[in-house]
Design a protein around this motif. Sequence first.
Motif, mmCIF file in Angstrom:
data_model
loop_
_atom_site.group_PDB
_atom_site.id
_atom_site.type_symbol
_atom_site.label_atom_id
_atom_site.label_comp_id
_atom_site.label_asym_id
_atom_site.label_seq_id
_atom_site.Cartn_x
_atom_site.Cartn_y
_atom_site.Cartn_z
ATOM 1 N N GLU A 55 -13.898 -8.812 4.282
ATOM 2 C CA GLU A 55 -12.949 -9.935 4.263
ATOM 3 C C GLU A 55 -11.571 -9.321 4.106
ATOM 4 O OE1 GLU A 55 -15.068 -13.695 2.024
ATOM 5 O OE2 GLU A 55 -13.801 -12.327 0.915
ATOM 6 N N SER A 56 -10.609 -9.868 4.789
ATOM 7 C CA SER A 56 -9.308 -9.186 4.682
ATOM 8 C C SER A 56 -8.206 -10.110 4.193
ATOM 9 C CB SER A 56 -8.925 -8.591 6.028
ATOM 10 O OG SER A 56 -8.521 -9.595 6.897
ATOM 11 N N ILE A 57 -7.286 -9.497 3.461
ATOM 12 C CA ILE A 57 -6.052 -10.195 3.064
ATOM 13 C C ILE A 57 -4.903 -9.239 3.390
ATOM 14 C CG2 ILE A 57 -6.926 -11.668 1.198
ATOM 15 C CD1 ILE A 57 -5.992 -9.359 -0.701
ATOM 16 N N ASN A 58 -3.695 -9.753 3.422
ATOM 17 C CA ASN A 58 -2.561 -8.854 3.662
ATOM 18 C C ASN A 58 -2.403 -7.918 2.476
ATOM 19 O OD1 ASN A 58 -2.121 -10.099 6.032
ATOM 20 N ND2 ASN A 58 -0.276 -11.197 5.405
ATOM 21 N N LEU A 59 -2.188 -6.651 2.785
ATOM 22 C CA LEU A 59 -1.975 -5.672 1.705
ATOM 23 C C LEU A 59 -0.488 -5.685 1.374
ATOM 24 C CD1 LEU A 59 -3.018 -3.248 -0.028
ATOM 25 C CD2 LEU A 59 -2.326 -1.794 1.845
ATOM 26 N N GLU A 60 -0.192 -6.249 0.216
ATOM 27 C CA GLU A 60 1.225 -6.314 -0.124
ATOM 28 C C GLU A 60 1.512 -5.498 -1.368
ATOM 29 O OE1 GLU A 60 2.028 -10.460 0.034
ATOM 30 O OE2 GLU A 60 2.098 -10.407 2.217
ATOM 31 N N HIS A 61 0.757 -4.405 -1.524
ATOM 32 C CA HIS A 61 0.987 -3.528 -2.670
ATOM 33 C C HIS A 61 2.313 -2.807 -2.452
ATOM 34 C CE1 HIS A 61 0.360 -0.739 -5.870
ATOM 35 N NE2 HIS A 61 -0.868 -1.186 -6.109
ATOM 36 N N PRO A 62 3.224 -2.906 -3.427
ATOM 37 C CA PRO A 62 4.560 -2.362 -3.177
ATOM 38 C C PRO A 62 4.660 -0.846 -3.370
ATOM 39 C CG PRO A 62 4.464 -3.416 -5.334
ATOM 40 C CD PRO A 62 3.105 -3.572 -4.723
ATOM 41 N N ALA A 63 3.569 -0.192 -3.811
ATOM 42 C CA ALA A 63 3.700 1.239 -4.130
ATOM 43 C C ALA A 63 4.079 2.064 -2.902
ATOM 44 C CB ALA A 63 2.379 1.751 -4.706
ATOM 45 N N THR A 64 5.024 2.949 -3.095
ATOM 46 C CA THR A 64 5.405 3.895 -2.042
ATOM 47 C C THR A 64 5.515 5.269 -2.692
ATOM 48 O OG1 THR A 64 7.757 3.666 -2.481
ATOM 49 C CG2 THR A 64 6.818 2.157 -0.844
ATOM 50 N N PHE A 65 5.659 6.294 -1.875
ATOM 51 C CA PHE A 65 5.808 7.629 -2.454
ATOM 52 C C PHE A 65 7.098 7.730 -3.270
ATOM 53 C CE2 PHE A 65 2.646 8.948 0.729
ATOM 54 C CZ PHE A 65 1.797 9.633 -0.123
ATOM 55 N N GLU A 66 8.073 6.890 -2.967
ATOM 56 C CA GLU A 66 9.341 6.931 -3.697
ATOM 57 C C GLU A 66 9.188 6.355 -5.106
ATOM 58 O OE1 GLU A 66 9.452 5.654 -0.325
ATOM 59 O OE2 GLU A 66 9.827 7.768 0.114
ATOM 60 N N THR A 67 8.340 5.319 -5.231
ATOM 61 C CA THR A 67 8.235 4.666 -6.543
ATOM 62 C C THR A 67 7.159 5.320 -7.424
ATOM 63 O OG1 THR A 67 6.594 3.079 -5.754
ATOM 64 C CG2 THR A 67 8.899 2.405 -5.619
ATOM 65 N N LEU A 68 6.385 6.208 -6.836
ATOM 66 C CA LEU A 68 5.265 6.789 -7.562
ATOM 67 C C LEU A 68 5.744 7.935 -8.460
ATOM 68 C CD1 LEU A 68 2.321 5.945 -7.246
ATOM 69 C CD2 LEU A 68 2.002 7.922 -5.771
ATOM 70 N N ALA A 69 5.364 7.856 -9.744
ATOM 71 C CA ALA A 69 5.715 8.946 -10.647
ATOM 72 C C ALA A 69 4.676 10.037 -10.469
ATOM 73 C CB ALA A 69 5.720 8.457 -12.085
ATOM 74 N N MET A 70 5.045 11.088 -9.777
ATOM 75 C CA MET A 70 4.113 12.204 -9.627
ATOM 76 C C MET A 70 4.892 13.477 -9.357
ATOM 77 S SD MET A 70 2.071 11.472 -6.029
ATOM 78 C CE MET A 70 1.018 12.890 -5.752
ATOM 79 N N ASP A 71 4.262 14.580 -9.634
ATOM 80 C CA ASP A 71 4.920 15.868 -9.477
ATOM 81 C C ASP A 71 5.502 15.978 -8.060
ATOM 82 O OD1 ASP A 71 5.452 18.637 -10.123
ATOM 83 O OD2 ASP A 71 3.891 19.059 -8.634
ATOM 84 N N PRO A 72 6.814 16.269 -7.938
ATOM 85 C CA PRO A 72 7.437 16.248 -6.602
ATOM 86 C C PRO A 72 6.780 17.210 -5.614
ATOM 87 C CG PRO A 72 9.071 16.735 -8.305
ATOM 88 C CD PRO A 72 7.760 16.587 -8.989
#
Length: 491
Positions: A201-218
């Motif tokens: 079943e599908s819904i629109n994926l509206e997760h706002p996470a991007t590589f810019e907003t993600l806190a992770m080792d550069p």
Amino acid sequence: MFPTRDMPSPSSLFSAYASMAASIMLVRSMANDLIPHPIRGYLLSTLRYYFKPRSPQLTLVIEENCGMSRNQVFDAAEIYLCTKISPNTERLKISKSPKEKNLTIRLEKGEKLVDFHEGIELMWRFVCAETERNNPNDHNNSQRSEKRYFELTFLKKHKDKIVDSYIQFVLERAKAIKDEERVLKMHTLNNSYCYNGVKWESINLEHPATFETLAMDPELRNAVIEDLDRFVRRKDFYKRVGRAWKRGYLLYGPPGTGKSSLIAAMANYLKFDVYDLQLANILRDSDLRRLLLATANRSILVIEDIDCSVDLPDRRHGDGRKQHDAQLTLSGLLNFIDGLWSSCGDERIIVFTTNHKDRLDPALLRPGRMDMHINMSYCNSHGFKQLVSTYLDIRGHHHLFGEIEGLMGETQVTPAQIAEELMRSEDADVALQGVIKLLKRKKMEGDEVEDVADQNKAAIQKAKRQKLGNKPRRSGRNIVTKSNRRIRKFL
Ligand SMILES: Nc1ncnc2c1ncn2[C@@H]1O[C@H](COP(=O)(O)OP(=O)(O)OP(=O)(O)O)[C@@H](O)[C@H]1O
Ligand SMILES: [Mg+2]
């Protein structure tokens, strides 16, 4: 100005016309008596053909369909040209369907556009020609149909460059534009078992996470992005070496460190749909096969929490036989997926997540099984600054940073916990004071929830509970029922 450049000079045109006219007159006068009428006509038209002044331009006609299928060049041109609309354009078509995010703008019939490619001037024209076809069964009733095509006109001498490189460029640009506009989908399994098994079943994926907003080792972030880029551009390579065009990522780390967010960031970056495969919901081998075959090209198949084996007492063969003896490891599942996907030749990504890499089947960790192991870990000073920039829009220094960074060196905190504090107030001072309180509390209480010792304890307790027949698990997740290594199942 177009199209006069490189035109033949007027004098050469004049002499061409003069010699054609003279030749035709000559043939006419000689031929009138001597040559029979049909041959005379043929000779005259041949002469006209050879003496007709040649146009220096070439026009490519790009029709909407090629036989039964769409002409990809036409579709690409339609998309590409709406980025080239100039102030001289007089009529445009505009539309938006309920599922589209943006307005669609297209050229109206008869409109022209000028484009340049490596200094070459190109004229585009959109043509809609109405044709009338007689109905052989009913002569009074003719059928009207519309033939739509683009005309692309340029100087003949540039033919090779336009056909080889410009058309390719238009195809690639159109694909990039389409990708940008694409509405991503998140596919999950529906729980109600219908007559033909579980379905996506599908819904629109509206997760706002991007590589810019993600806190992770550069460095890790760049490595992941590079890996994804390399993967999507290496179709030919995978074909040449005879491997399925597939890439596997294992994301591991404590809860709340951004594993699911990283999957969303990957999907948003690549514009790939996500398929969340909850193994617990699949009861029959045939369902697994059908579901995997139903996943679309350019997608990410996600299997979360693979350290948590799932209890599948009623797992059956497609023919209804119960399956008692067959056990398959996750690496076996991977082999199965490889087999299915290698035949389709499309680009697929598979992501496994776990909170406990140490509990996984060693066969799954062997080199070559999952292509990249990504450790999502507790928040460090860099990750904290990334979160502060995202949540509070602070990019420079803040007087509370020193204290926070000091405390972060003494306790372990997840990005999710920091993010929660940062969301509590729009006032930066208040939000950061909240982070300080959180860190002090964790340090004071020794509340190292994700501490390895605690994790082991929790795992032992879990195993005990499972022996007693309980099925506890964080809400909304697959049920943990065994202390794993192997998942019972499949095929
Ligand atoms: N590295 C991160 N960068 C930015 N935000 C994060 C990060 N990690 C967690 N968050 C925030 O915390 C929330 C929960 O994170 P997420 O679901 O990605 O964690 P997870 O590692 O998948 O946890 P679990 O192991 O429980 O599935 C996210 O919605 C996000 O707001
Ligand atoms: Mg998660």
